[in-house]
Scaffold this active site. Structure first.
Site, PDB file in Angstrom:
ATOM      1  NE  ARG A 179      -6.460   1.474  -0.234  1.00  0.00           N
ATOM      2  CZ  ARG A 179      -6.370   2.871   0.581  1.00  0.00           C
ATOM      3  NH1 ARG A 179      -5.219   2.894   1.152  1.00  0.00           N
ATOM      4  NH2 ARG A 179      -7.550   3.190   0.568  1.00  0.00           N
ATOM      5  NE  ARG A 201      -7.068   6.168  20.335  1.00  0.00           N
ATOM      6  CZ  ARG A 201      -6.152   5.388  19.793  1.00  0.00           C
ATOM      7  NH1 ARG A 201      -5.726   4.146  20.278  1.00  0.00           N
ATOM      8  NH2 ARG A 201      -5.730   5.902  18.725  1.00  0.00           N
ATOM      9  CG  ASN A 216      -1.752   1.008   1.409  1.00  0.00           C
ATOM     10  OD1 ASN A 216      -1.830   2.138   0.418  1.00  0.00           O
ATOM     11  ND2 ASN A 216      -2.681   0.972   2.478  1.00  0.00           N
ATOM     12  CG  HIS A 257     -13.030   3.291   3.264  1.00  0.00           C
ATOM     13  ND1 HIS A 257     -13.895   4.277   3.954  1.00  0.00           N
ATOM     14  CD2 HIS A 257     -11.580   3.556   3.425  1.00  0.00           C
ATOM     15  CE1 HIS A 257     -12.975   4.858   4.356  1.00  0.00           C
ATOM     16  NE2 HIS A 257     -11.498   4.628   4.388  1.00  0.00           N
ATOM     17  CD  GLU A 304      -9.042  -1.214   4.336  1.00  0.00           C
ATOM     18  OE1 GLU A 304      -8.777  -0.835   5.519  1.00  0.00           O
ATOM     19  OE2 GLU A 304      -9.321  -0.521   3.384  1.00  0.00           O
ATOM     20  NE  ARG A 339     -10.456  12.576   3.573  1.00  0.00           N
ATOM     21  CZ  ARG A 339     -10.131  11.172   3.329  1.00  0.00           C
ATOM     22  NH1 ARG A 339     -11.274  10.321   3.796  1.00  0.00           N
ATOM     23  NH2 ARG A 339      -9.015  10.581   3.105  1.00  0.00           N
ATOM     24  N   GLY A 378     -12.924   4.618  10.472  1.00  0.00           N
ATOM     25  CA  GLY A 378     -11.518   4.864  10.808  1.00  0.00           C
ATOM     26  C   GLY A 378     -11.443   6.278  10.793  1.00  0.00           C
ATOM     27  N   GLY A 386     -10.834   8.002   8.196  1.00  0.00           N
ATOM     28  CA  GLY A 386     -11.757   8.210   6.919  1.00  0.00           C
ATOM     29  C   GLY A 386     -12.663   7.389   7.464  1.00  0.00           C
TER      30      GLY A 386
END
Ligand code: ADP
Length: 386
Positions: A79, A272, A15, A168, A372, A229, A198, A200
């Site tokens: 990826r 968190r 990736n 995703h 993934e 975002r 996540g 994203g």
């Protein structure tokens, strides 16, 4: 391409991101993970570029006798973020494929160039080895036009490739299938809403194993509130920032992608930390959480209507797998939709796929850890073995 020999059962998953190269080496004979790592800060000094990063990955594997030249390596799976409308399935990398992926760079200016560099360097290191491109958009290629089209002038949309692609995809594919498995059912027989939360974040509606809608669009900016975002926004916000605020396209891009979402609302993008601040009655953290959860609930409602019948809601990725507070708030008071979360089950931590719905819940609610890399390796291996 050389023939893959029978003992070659390993797949290296790469990736190559804009500033990092993540890798995992998996053995598809038993699904075991032989090695994994992450070369960070590519292009910022010590690791000059992707060529250097890939050489490091090769050296790390060589040091463990798992090198790129091992005869047991069957293929490399890459990826690739944007496959446009051209790539709806994994493909064996050829010069023609690389040229087509290159053409998609305007749709993914940050991601596709880095993905391409990773593929080119890996090919140079092992020209004889099959390389497979697995696209983040591919699982969403089945979304019907009614959901994929933006309601703008068709000629303009077609000229610039403006439509909803979704991202995703490997995660939504994997998690929707694993959810069916958890229910003891075939993917073809279940309708699932997948919530990938996540840094994203995206939601998808999967009917009988086939994706019919997803929240990310032309780019990963649309949809849910994310770490940094904005997600959904009135497009006129962009116009106002340009006309009244005097901001450039690049400045607005950075604002919406890197300084918005949870971070923009409260200064923290990690759920968190937001949880800790909420425990101290911090109002900005509370607001960020509430905006995040409100958007999530809207998508659960929307996809319930899109699917008509929902068998399961599945939470995955960093927040989805680890935040009972988000899961509880997202699905609170939805008994009318047949959704009831069991508070005790929801609070239990774990790393395995599990149900958190109440016995009386008509819709199963699940936590399903995503993988993934395993999905990319499986798709890669299936293709080179075919
Ligand atoms: P990426 O999209 O970068 O792959 P991940 O799926 O790893 O991200 O998710 C990262 C996010 O998961 C973090 O930003 C953090 O907000 C969240 N997260 C991780 N662990 C927890 C936890 N125990 N509780 C709440 N949120 C968590």
């Amino acid at each position: 391409m050389t023939r893959v020999n029978a003992t070659a059962t390993r797949v290296l998953v790469l990736n190559s991101g804009s500033s990092s190269v993540k890798y995992q080496l998996l053995d598809m004979a038993d699904g075991s993970r032989l090695a994994s790592g992450n070369v960070e800060r590519v292009g910022e000094g010590e690791v000059a570029d992707h060529t250097e990063a890939l050489k490091r990955v090769a050296a790390e594997l060589d040091a463990r006798d798992l090198g790129l030249h091992s005869p047991r390596l069957a293929a490399i799976g890459h990826r690739v973020v944007h496959g446009g409308t051209r790539f709806t399935e994994p493909v064996l990398v050829t010069d023609e494929v690389l040229a087509e992926v290159e053409k998609l760079v305007p749709l993914a200016p940050l991601h596709n160039p880095a993905n391409l560099t990773g593929i080119r360097v890996a090919r140079a290191l092992r020209p004889d080895l099959p390389q497979v491109a697995v696209f983040d958009t591919a699982f969403h290629a089945t979304i019907p036009e009614a959901a994929a089209r933006y309601a703008i002038d068709t000629a303009t949309a077609d000229r610039f490739g403006v439509r909803r692609y979704g991202f995703h995809g490997t995660s939504h594919a994997y998690v929707s299938r694993e959810t069916a498995r958890l229910l003891g059912a075939e993917p073809a027989d279940v309708n699932v809403i997948v919530l990938h939360l996540g840094n994203g974040a995206s939601a998808s509606a999967v009917r009988g194993g086939v994706c019919v809608d997803t929240s990310m669009g032309l780019t990963p900016l649309e949809g849910l509130v994310m770490g940094t975002r904005s997600g959904d926004l009135d497009p006129a916000v962009v116009l106002l920032l340009a006309r009244v605020g005097g901001m450039s396209a690049d400045e607005i891009d950075t604002l919406l992608n890197k300084r918005s979402g949870l971070l923009g609302l409260c200064g923290d993008n990690d759920m968190r930390e937001i949880g800790r601040r909420m425990a101290e009655q911090d109002p900005a953290a509370r607001l960020a959480f509430d905006v995040y959860v409100h958007r999530l609930r809207k998508y659960v409602g929307a996809y319930t209507a899109v699917l008509g019948r929902v068998d399961a809601v599945a939470f995955t990725a960093g927040v989805g797998e680890n935040s009972p507070a988000v899961r509880a708030a997202a699905l609170a008071d939805l008994t009318a939709l047949g959704i009831e979360v069991d508070a005790v089950r929801n609070a239990v931590r774990g790393s395995a796929a599990r149900l958190i719905s109440a016995e009386t819940s008509r819709v199963a609610v699940a936590v399903v850890p995503t993988d993934e890399e395993l999905e990319i390796a499986s798709q890669t291996y299936a293709l080179v073995r075919a």
